[in-house]
Design a protein around this motif. Structure first.
Motif, PDB file in Angstrom:
ATOM      1  N   HIS A 125       0.839  -1.208   0.000  1.00 49.41           N
ATOM      2  CA  HIS A 125       0.000   0.000   0.000  1.00 49.41           C
ATOM      3  C   HIS A 125       0.873   1.256   0.000  1.00 49.41           C
ATOM      4  O   HIS A 125       0.613   2.211  -0.746  1.00 49.41           O
ATOM      5  CB  HIS A 125      -0.921  -0.015   1.231  1.00 49.41           C
ATOM      6  CG  HIS A 125      -1.939   1.079   1.251  1.00 49.41           C
ATOM      7  ND1 HIS A 125      -1.619   2.385   1.610  1.00 49.41           N
ATOM      8  CD2 HIS A 125      -3.266   1.077   0.950  1.00 49.41           C
ATOM      9  CE1 HIS A 125      -2.703   3.129   1.537  1.00 49.41           C
ATOM     10  NE2 HIS A 125      -3.716   2.365   1.140  1.00 49.41           N
ATOM     11  N   SER A 129       1.125   3.792  -3.129  1.00 52.77           N
ATOM     12  CA  SER A 129       0.664   5.151  -2.838  1.00 52.77           C
ATOM     13  C   SER A 129       1.703   6.182  -3.246  1.00 52.77           C
ATOM     14  O   SER A 129       1.372   7.287  -3.677  1.00 52.77           O
ATOM     15  CB  SER A 129       0.341   5.303  -1.348  1.00 52.77           C
ATOM     16  OG  SER A 129      -0.719   4.465  -0.967  1.00 52.77           O
ATOM     17  N   PRO A 133      -0.814   6.437  -6.781  1.00 50.50           N
ATOM     18  CA  PRO A 133      -1.931   6.268  -5.851  1.00 50.50           C
ATOM     19  C   PRO A 133      -3.250   5.918  -6.527  1.00 50.50           C
ATOM     20  O   PRO A 133      -4.095   5.230  -5.933  1.00 50.50           O
ATOM     21  CB  PRO A 133      -2.015   7.628  -5.141  1.00 50.50           C
ATOM     22  CG  PRO A 133      -1.268   8.575  -6.015  1.00 50.50           C
ATOM     23  CD  PRO A 133      -0.210   7.776  -6.678  1.00 50.50           C
ATOM     24  N   GLU A 134      -3.449   6.367  -7.773  1.00 53.49           N
ATOM     25  CA  GLU A 134      -4.698   6.058  -8.468  1.00 53.49           C
ATOM     26  C   GLU A 134      -4.830   4.574  -8.791  1.00 53.49           C
ATOM     27  O   GLU A 134      -5.932   4.088  -9.096  1.00 53.49           O
ATOM     28  CB  GLU A 134      -4.814   6.880  -9.752  1.00 53.49           C
ATOM     29  CG  GLU A 134      -3.735   6.614 -10.787  1.00 53.49           C
ATOM     30  CD  GLU A 134      -2.498   7.471 -10.603  1.00 53.49           C
ATOM     31  OE1 GLU A 134      -1.731   7.608 -11.588  1.00 53.49           O
ATOM     32  OE2 GLU A 134      -2.284   7.989  -9.494  1.00 53.49           O
ATOM     33  N   LEU A 136      -4.343   2.165  -6.659  1.00 51.79           N
ATOM     34  CA  LEU A 136      -4.791   1.426  -5.473  1.00 51.79           C
ATOM     35  C   LEU A 136      -6.180   0.830  -5.668  1.00 51.79           C
ATOM     36  O   LEU A 136      -6.463  -0.275  -5.200  1.00 51.79           O
ATOM     37  CB  LEU A 136      -4.793   2.345  -4.245  1.00 51.79           C
ATOM     38  CG  LEU A 136      -3.435   2.804  -3.719  1.00 51.79           C
ATOM     39  CD1 LEU A 136      -3.615   3.915  -2.690  1.00 51.79           C
ATOM     40  CD2 LEU A 136      -2.688   1.632  -3.089  1.00 51.79           C
ATOM     41  N   GLY A 137      -7.040   1.547  -6.354  1.00 53.10           N
ATOM     42  CA  GLY A 137      -8.399   1.066  -6.558  1.00 53.10           C
ATOM     43  C   GLY A 137      -8.520  -0.070  -7.549  1.00 53.10           C
ATOM     44  O   GLY A 137      -9.601  -0.647  -7.702  1.00 53.10           O
ATOM     45  N   ARG A 211     -10.189  -4.180  -1.098  1.00 51.82           N
ATOM     46  CA  ARG A 211      -9.536  -3.416  -2.155  1.00 51.82           C
ATOM     47  C   ARG A 211      -8.479  -2.529  -1.513  1.00 51.82           C
ATOM     48  O   ARG A 211      -8.684  -1.979  -0.440  1.00 51.82           O
ATOM     49  CB  ARG A 211     -10.565  -2.568  -2.901  1.00 51.82           C
ATOM     50  CG  ARG A 211     -10.155  -2.194  -4.318  1.00 51.82           C
ATOM     51  CD  ARG A 211     -11.301  -1.545  -5.043  1.00 51.82           C
ATOM     52  NE  ARG A 211     -11.635  -0.255  -4.423  1.00 51.82           N
ATOM     53  CZ  ARG A 211     -12.752   0.421  -4.670  1.00 51.82           C
ATOM     54  NH1 ARG A 211     -13.657  -0.087  -5.499  1.00 51.82           N
ATOM     55  NH2 ARG A 211     -12.979   1.583  -4.095  1.00 51.82           N
ATOM     56  N   ASP A 213      -7.260   0.413  -1.904  1.00 52.59           N
ATOM     57  CA  ASP A 213      -7.492   1.816  -1.552  1.00 52.59           C
ATOM     58  C   ASP A 213      -8.342   1.967  -0.302  1.00 52.59           C
ATOM     59  O   ASP A 213      -8.448   3.065   0.253  1.00 52.59           O
ATOM     60  CB  ASP A 213      -8.133   2.572  -2.719  1.00 52.59           C
ATOM     61  CG  ASP A 213      -9.488   2.002  -3.113  1.00 52.59           C
ATOM     62  OD1 ASP A 213      -9.720   0.791  -2.890  1.00 52.59           O
ATOM     63  OD2 ASP A 213     -10.320   2.762  -3.646  1.00 52.59           O
ATOM     64  N   ARG A 214      -8.943   0.872   0.178  1.00 50.84           N
ATOM     65  CA  ARG A 214      -9.746   0.911   1.399  1.00 50.84           C
ATOM     66  C   ARG A 214      -8.947   0.503   2.639  1.00 50.84           C
ATOM     67  O   ARG A 214      -9.436   0.636   3.769  1.00 50.84           O
ATOM     68  CB  ARG A 214     -10.949  -0.026   1.260  1.00 50.84           C
ATOM     69  CG  ARG A 214     -11.886   0.317   0.108  1.00 50.84           C
ATOM     70  CD  ARG A 214     -12.934  -0.777  -0.045  1.00 50.84           C
ATOM     71  NE  ARG A 214     -13.820  -0.516  -1.176  1.00 50.84           N
ATOM     72  CZ  ARG A 214     -14.686  -1.405  -1.643  1.00 50.84           C
ATOM     73  NH1 ARG A 214     -14.764  -2.615  -1.102  1.00 50.84           N
ATOM     74  NH2 ARG A 214     -15.457  -1.100  -2.673  1.00 50.84           N
TER      75      ARG A 214
END
Length: 227
Positions: A125, A129, A133-134, A136-137, A211, A213-214
């Motif tokens: 992560h 990041s 960072p985009e 991550l989803g 996921r 990004d969470r």
């Protein structure tokens, strides 16, 4: 992972790693016996030479696949020490691969089997990041806690092929039911292991799926949704 081709016809790319981790390393093989340091170095040199030879033969003749697999298995059998790969190193390579998958508009599923694999989630992560960072989803991760019985890893992927979707919802439900139902049988096998059975209501509680990004960093631990 750096150069592995990504199939342009598939919407989902899956990476399965079945290893054990501690708080700093990913362990790729177990110690097979006691060997003096000098002997270890000689064996390592010989193993590397044989590995290079096997790789060259594989490139020269693709029809020797079965032989190459046997040779590789023999090389692994000669390992006499634990290959501890730092989590940060592995996270760096995984992050770069995740970027490649994201850039071609696909979803990446990372199934971290074995015991205690959740320790790799935060390093990945953090790496992703920092560089993209985009992305991550686009990454979903399944990981285990420090008391997950590593010999049950097949339970974590046996439903994957038939139930895989982008958000893994069907796979999540089926795998949780499977682990819930098997827990009673597993506990009967572990009657003497009080430290394990006393704390586990369901094997599914030892697995995380979310996921990327969470995922949240809570005092140095990855906070993820339960299976």
């Amino acid at each position: 992972m750096k150069d592995h081709p990504i199939d342009p016809t598939v919407p989902i790319v899956t990476l399965v790693l079945d290893c054990t981790t501690d708080h700093r390393n990913f362990h790729l093989c177990k110690k097979g016996g006691t060997v003096h340091a000098e002997e270890e170095e000689e064996e390592d040199d010989e193993a590397h030479e044989e590995e290079e030879k096997a790789r060259e033969e594989d490139q020269d003749d693709d029809e020797n696949i079965s032989s190459d697999i046997l040779n590789f298995a023999a090389l692994l059998g000669k390992c006499s020490k634990k290959d501890a790969v730092p989590l940060a190193n592995l996270a760096t390579h995984l992050a770069a691969f995740a970027c490649r998958v994201h850039d071609v508009g696909k979803t990446l599923h990372v199934l971290l089997l074995g015991c205690n694999t959740v320790n790799l989630v935060l390093p990945l992560h953090q790496k992703l990041s920092a560089i993209r960072p985009e992305a991550l989803g686009s990454v979903w991760m399944l990981a285990t806690s420090d008391v997950w019985p590593g010999d049950l890893s097949t339970f974590l992927w046996c439903n994957y092929g038939s139930l895989v979707t982008h958000d893994l919802a069907d796979f999540r439900r089926a795998t949780r039911v499977l682990l819930d139902e098997f827990t009673a049988h597993w506990k009967r096998q572990k009657l003497r292991d009080v430290s394990m059975t006393a704390k586990v209501e369901s094997l599914a509680d030892l697995v995380r799926l979310d996921r990327l990004d969470r995922v949240e960093d809570v005092a140095g631990f990855a906070k993820m949704d339960a299976l």
